[in-house]
Design a protein around this motif. Structure first.
Motif, PDB file in Angstrom:
ATOM      1  N   GLN A 182       0.863  -1.179   0.000  1.00 54.56           N
ATOM      2  CA  GLN A 182       0.000   0.000   0.000  1.00 54.56           C
ATOM      3  C   GLN A 182       0.900   1.229   0.000  1.00 54.56           C
ATOM      4  OE1 GLN A 182      -2.044   0.857   3.656  1.00 54.56           O
ATOM      5  NE2 GLN A 182      -3.442   2.285   2.698  1.00 54.56           N
ATOM      6  N   VAL A 183       0.804   2.032  -1.056  1.00 56.53           N
ATOM      7  CA  VAL A 183       1.527   3.298  -1.095  1.00 56.53           C
ATOM      8  C   VAL A 183       0.649   4.328  -0.417  1.00 56.53           C
ATOM      9  CG1 VAL A 183       2.454   5.109  -2.578  1.00 56.53           C
ATOM     10  CG2 VAL A 183       2.783   2.702  -3.194  1.00 56.53           C
ATOM     11  N   LYS A 184       1.168   4.915   0.646  1.00 52.44           N
ATOM     12  CA  LYS A 184       0.395   5.870   1.438  1.00 52.44           C
ATOM     13  C   LYS A 184       0.592   7.308   0.955  1.00 52.44           C
ATOM     14  CE  LYS A 184      -0.106   4.630   5.937  1.00 52.44           C
ATOM     15  NZ  LYS A 184      -1.462   4.221   5.869  1.00 52.44           N
ATOM     16  N   ARG A 185       1.818   7.610   0.493  1.00 56.07           N
ATOM     17  CA  ARG A 185       2.119   8.993   0.104  1.00 56.07           C
ATOM     18  C   ARG A 185       3.329   8.994  -0.813  1.00 56.07           C
ATOM     19  NH1 ARG A 185       5.353  12.846   2.868  1.00 56.07           N
ATOM     20  NH2 ARG A 185       5.757  11.217   4.394  1.00 56.07           N
ATOM     21  N   HIS A 186       3.296   9.889  -1.785  1.00 54.60           N
ATOM     22  CA  HIS A 186       4.411  10.036  -2.719  1.00 54.60           C
ATOM     23  C   HIS A 186       4.633  11.521  -2.937  1.00 54.60           C
ATOM     24  CE1 HIS A 186       5.643  10.336  -7.130  1.00 54.60           C
ATOM     25  NE2 HIS A 186       6.717   9.973  -6.467  1.00 54.60           N
ATOM     26  N   VAL A 187       5.840  11.982  -2.687  1.00 57.34           N
ATOM     27  CA  VAL A 187       6.185  13.391  -2.890  1.00 57.34           C
ATOM     28  C   VAL A 187       7.421  13.428  -3.785  1.00 57.34           C
ATOM     29  CG1 VAL A 187       6.905  15.546  -1.786  1.00 57.34           C
ATOM     30  CG2 VAL A 187       5.290  14.033  -0.624  1.00 57.34           C
ATOM     31  N   GLN A 188       7.320  14.213  -4.849  1.00 55.62           N
ATOM     32  CA  GLN A 188       8.450  14.337  -5.755  1.00 55.62           C
ATOM     33  C   GLN A 188       8.732  15.806  -5.971  1.00 55.62           C
ATOM     34  OE1 GLN A 188       8.634  11.243  -8.691  1.00 55.62           O
ATOM     35  NE2 GLN A 188       9.275  12.733 -10.221  1.00 55.62           N
ATOM     36  N   ASP A 189       9.998  16.183  -5.777  1.00 52.21           N
ATOM     37  CA  ASP A 189      10.425  17.562  -5.951  1.00 52.21           C
ATOM     38  C   ASP A 189      11.645  17.555  -6.860  1.00 52.21           C
ATOM     39  OD1 ASP A 189      10.873  20.268  -5.737  1.00 52.21           O
ATOM     40  OD2 ASP A 189      11.725  20.164  -3.722  1.00 52.21           O
ATOM     41  N   GLY A 190      11.410  17.704  -8.145  1.00 51.86           N
ATOM     42  CA  GLY A 190      12.518  17.669  -9.095  1.00 51.86           C
ATOM     43  C   GLY A 190      13.167  16.300  -9.133  1.00 51.86           C
ATOM     44  N   GLU A 191      14.434  16.268  -8.769  1.00 52.87           N
ATOM     45  CA  GLU A 191      15.207  15.030  -8.834  1.00 52.87           C
ATOM     46  C   GLU A 191      15.219  14.256  -7.521  1.00 52.87           C
ATOM     47  OE1 GLU A 191      18.970  16.419 -10.275  1.00 52.87           O
ATOM     48  OE2 GLU A 191      18.221  16.520 -12.332  1.00 52.87           O
ATOM     49  N   HIS A 192      14.387  14.650  -6.580  1.00 52.60           N
ATOM     50  CA  HIS A 192      14.305  13.955  -5.295  1.00 52.60           C
ATOM     51  C   HIS A 192      12.867  13.525  -5.046  1.00 52.60           C
ATOM     52  CE1 HIS A 192      18.398  15.081  -4.171  1.00 52.60           C
ATOM     53  NE2 HIS A 192      18.132  16.222  -4.797  1.00 52.60           N
ATOM     54  N   GLY A 193      12.706  12.382  -4.427  1.00 54.30           N
ATOM     55  CA  GLY A 193      11.366  11.895  -4.136  1.00 54.30           C
ATOM     56  C   GLY A 193      11.350  11.082  -2.858  1.00 54.30           C
ATOM     57  N   THR A 194      10.193  11.050  -2.220  1.00 59.09           N
ATOM     58  CA  THR A 194       9.974  10.176  -1.074  1.00 59.09           C
ATOM     59  C   THR A 194       8.678   9.407  -1.308  1.00 59.09           C
ATOM     60  OG1 THR A 194       8.797  11.877   0.178  1.00 59.09           O
ATOM     61  CG2 THR A 194      11.162  11.669   0.598  1.00 59.09           C
ATOM     62  N   VAL A 235      16.438   9.341  -5.596  1.00 60.33           N
ATOM     63  CA  VAL A 235      17.066  10.419  -6.344  1.00 60.33           C
ATOM     64  C   VAL A 235      17.088  10.016  -7.819  1.00 60.33           C
ATOM     65  CG1 VAL A 235      19.445   9.567  -6.039  1.00 60.33           C
ATOM     66  CG2 VAL A 235      19.035  12.003  -6.423  1.00 60.33           C
ATOM     67  N   CYS A 236      16.940  11.013  -8.686  1.00 58.14           N
ATOM     68  CA  CYS A 236      16.992  10.777 -10.125  1.00 58.14           C
ATOM     69  C   CYS A 236      18.317  11.318 -10.648  1.00 58.14           C
ATOM     70  CB  CYS A 236      15.823  11.463 -10.830  1.00 58.14           C
ATOM     71  SG  CYS A 236      15.707  11.062 -12.586  1.00 58.14           S
ATOM     72  N   GLU A 237      19.072  10.455 -11.304  1.00 56.89           N
ATOM     73  CA  GLU A 237      20.353  10.839 -11.897  1.00 56.89           C
ATOM     74  C   GLU A 237      20.384  10.352 -13.344  1.00 56.89           C
ATOM     75  OE1 GLU A 237      23.375   9.139  -9.385  1.00 56.89           O
ATOM     76  OE2 GLU A 237      23.062  10.652  -7.830  1.00 56.89           O
ATOM     77  N   ASP A 238      20.674  11.238 -14.259  1.00 52.67           N
ATOM     78  CA  ASP A 238      20.753  10.899 -15.688  1.00 52.67           C
ATOM     79  C   ASP A 238      19.505  10.174 -16.178  1.00 52.67           C
ATOM     80  OD1 ASP A 238      23.360  12.017 -15.872  1.00 52.67           O
ATOM     81  OD2 ASP A 238      24.218  10.151 -15.091  1.00 52.67           O
ATOM     82  N   GLY A 239      18.335  10.622 -15.707  1.00 48.51           N
ATOM     83  CA  GLY A 239      17.075  10.055 -16.162  1.00 48.51           C
ATOM     84  C   GLY A 239      16.676   8.740 -15.517  1.00 48.51           C
ATOM     85  N   HIS A 240      17.430   8.291 -14.520  1.00 46.77           N
ATOM     86  CA  HIS A 240      17.119   7.031 -13.825  1.00 46.77           C
ATOM     87  C   HIS A 240      16.916   7.294 -12.340  1.00 46.77           C
ATOM     88  CE1 HIS A 240      18.001   4.313 -17.185  1.00 46.77           C
ATOM     89  NE2 HIS A 240      18.892   5.241 -17.525  1.00 46.77           N
ATOM     90  N   TRP A 241      15.825   6.752 -11.804  1.00 44.01           N
ATOM     91  CA  TRP A 241      15.551   6.859 -10.380  1.00 44.01           C
ATOM     92  C   TRP A 241      16.273   5.751  -9.625  1.00 44.01           C
ATOM     93  CZ3 TRP A 241      13.402  10.740  -7.803  1.00 44.01           C
ATOM     94  CH2 TRP A 241      12.685  11.680  -8.530  1.00 44.01           C
ATOM     95  N   TYR A 242      16.771   6.100  -8.428  1.00 43.01           N
ATOM     96  CA  TYR A 242      17.469   5.146  -7.572  1.00 43.01           C
ATOM     97  C   TYR A 242      16.941   5.248  -6.149  1.00 43.01           C
ATOM     98  CZ  TYR A 242      20.843   4.929 -11.367  1.00 43.01           C
ATOM     99  OH  TYR A 242      21.427   4.776 -12.597  1.00 43.01           O
ATOM    100  N   TYR A 243      16.835   4.109  -5.500  1.00 47.01           N
ATOM    101  CA  TYR A 243      16.519   4.056  -4.071  1.00 47.01           C
ATOM    102  C   TYR A 243      17.770   4.459  -3.317  1.00 47.01           C
ATOM    103  CZ  TYR A 243      15.847   1.922   0.531  1.00 47.01           C
ATOM    104  OH  TYR A 243      15.769   1.695   1.879  1.00 47.01           O
ATOM    105  N   VAL A 244      17.656   5.402  -2.375  1.00 46.41           N
ATOM    106  CA  VAL A 244      18.796   5.844  -1.578  1.00 46.41           C
ATOM    107  C   VAL A 244      18.783   5.158  -0.220  1.00 46.41           C
ATOM    108  CG1 VAL A 244      19.955   7.814  -0.508  1.00 46.41           C
ATOM    109  CG2 VAL A 244      18.883   8.059  -2.775  1.00 46.41           C
ATOM    110  N   ASP A 245      17.721   5.378   0.541  1.00 45.41           N
ATOM    111  CA  ASP A 245      17.586   4.763   1.862  1.00 45.41           C
ATOM    112  C   ASP A 245      16.171   4.961   2.367  1.00 45.41           C
ATOM    113  OD1 ASP A 245      17.455   7.407   2.772  1.00 45.41           O
ATOM    114  OD2 ASP A 245      19.477   7.409   3.592  1.00 45.41           O
ATOM    115  N   GLY A 246      15.912   4.457   3.537  1.00 46.74           N
ATOM    116  CA  GLY A 246      14.584   4.597   4.111  1.00 46.74           C
ATOM    117  C   GLY A 246      14.630   4.624   5.614  1.00 46.74           C
ATOM    118  N   SER A 247      13.575   5.155   6.185  1.00 44.00           N
ATOM    119  CA  SER A 247      13.434   5.136   7.642  1.00 44.00           C
ATOM    120  C   SER A 247      12.120   4.472   7.985  1.00 44.00           C
ATOM    121  CB  SER A 247      13.511   6.553   8.223  1.00 44.00           C
ATOM    122  OG  SER A 247      12.539   7.371   7.642  1.00 44.00           O
TER     123      SER A 247
END
Length: 124
Positions: free
Chosen positions: A74-86, A109-121
């Motif tokens: 279940q995705v509860k919330r998605h926030v994207q601000d440019g090249e960063h997202g949660t 984070v989005c780098e060169d058109g590809h999104w990557y998982y960084v970390d989570g809490s």
């Protein structure tokens, strides 16, 4: 139709499979959903490839016990601000007859058109 494990309601072939086959995910949320599906399908190379190099482990031992049986996302919330997202999500799974919930806020984070998982809490 084999429904995609990510919970989109679409068939796997019309959903996460294309990302697993190399197409770049268009958003942090889509990447998160495709990564959940990769956990369900035990696609370790995809998980490592979509994990940011700064935080990526050398390997995942997906065959080591205890192996979870993934039950739903279940995705509860998605926030994207440019090249960063949660993405805040709850993933349900079962291990040894016991149900568990993984409630996490993941950073991407989005780098060169590809999104990557960084970390989570974890959310208590």
């Amino acid at each position: 139709m084999t429904e995609c494990p990510c919970g989109s309601g679409k068939a796997y072939a019309q959903c996460c499979q294309r990302y697993h086959n190399g197409e770049a995910a268009p958003s942090a949320e889509v990447l998160m959903r495709s990564r959940y599906t990769a956990f369900v399908l035990e696609l370790e190379p995809y998980l490592l490839a979509t994990w940011h190099a700064d935080t990526r482990p050398d390997k995942l031992d997906m065959q080591a016990p205890p192996k979870p049986r993934w039950l739903g996302l279940q995705v509860k919330r998605h926030v994207q601000d440019g090249e960063h997202g949660t993405v805040e999500f709850v993933a349900r799974y079962r291990i040894g007859g016991h149900a568990h919930r993984l409630h996490e806020i993941s950073r991407f984070v989005c780098e060169d058109g590809h999104w990557y998982y960084v970390d989570g809490s974890f959310v208590e």
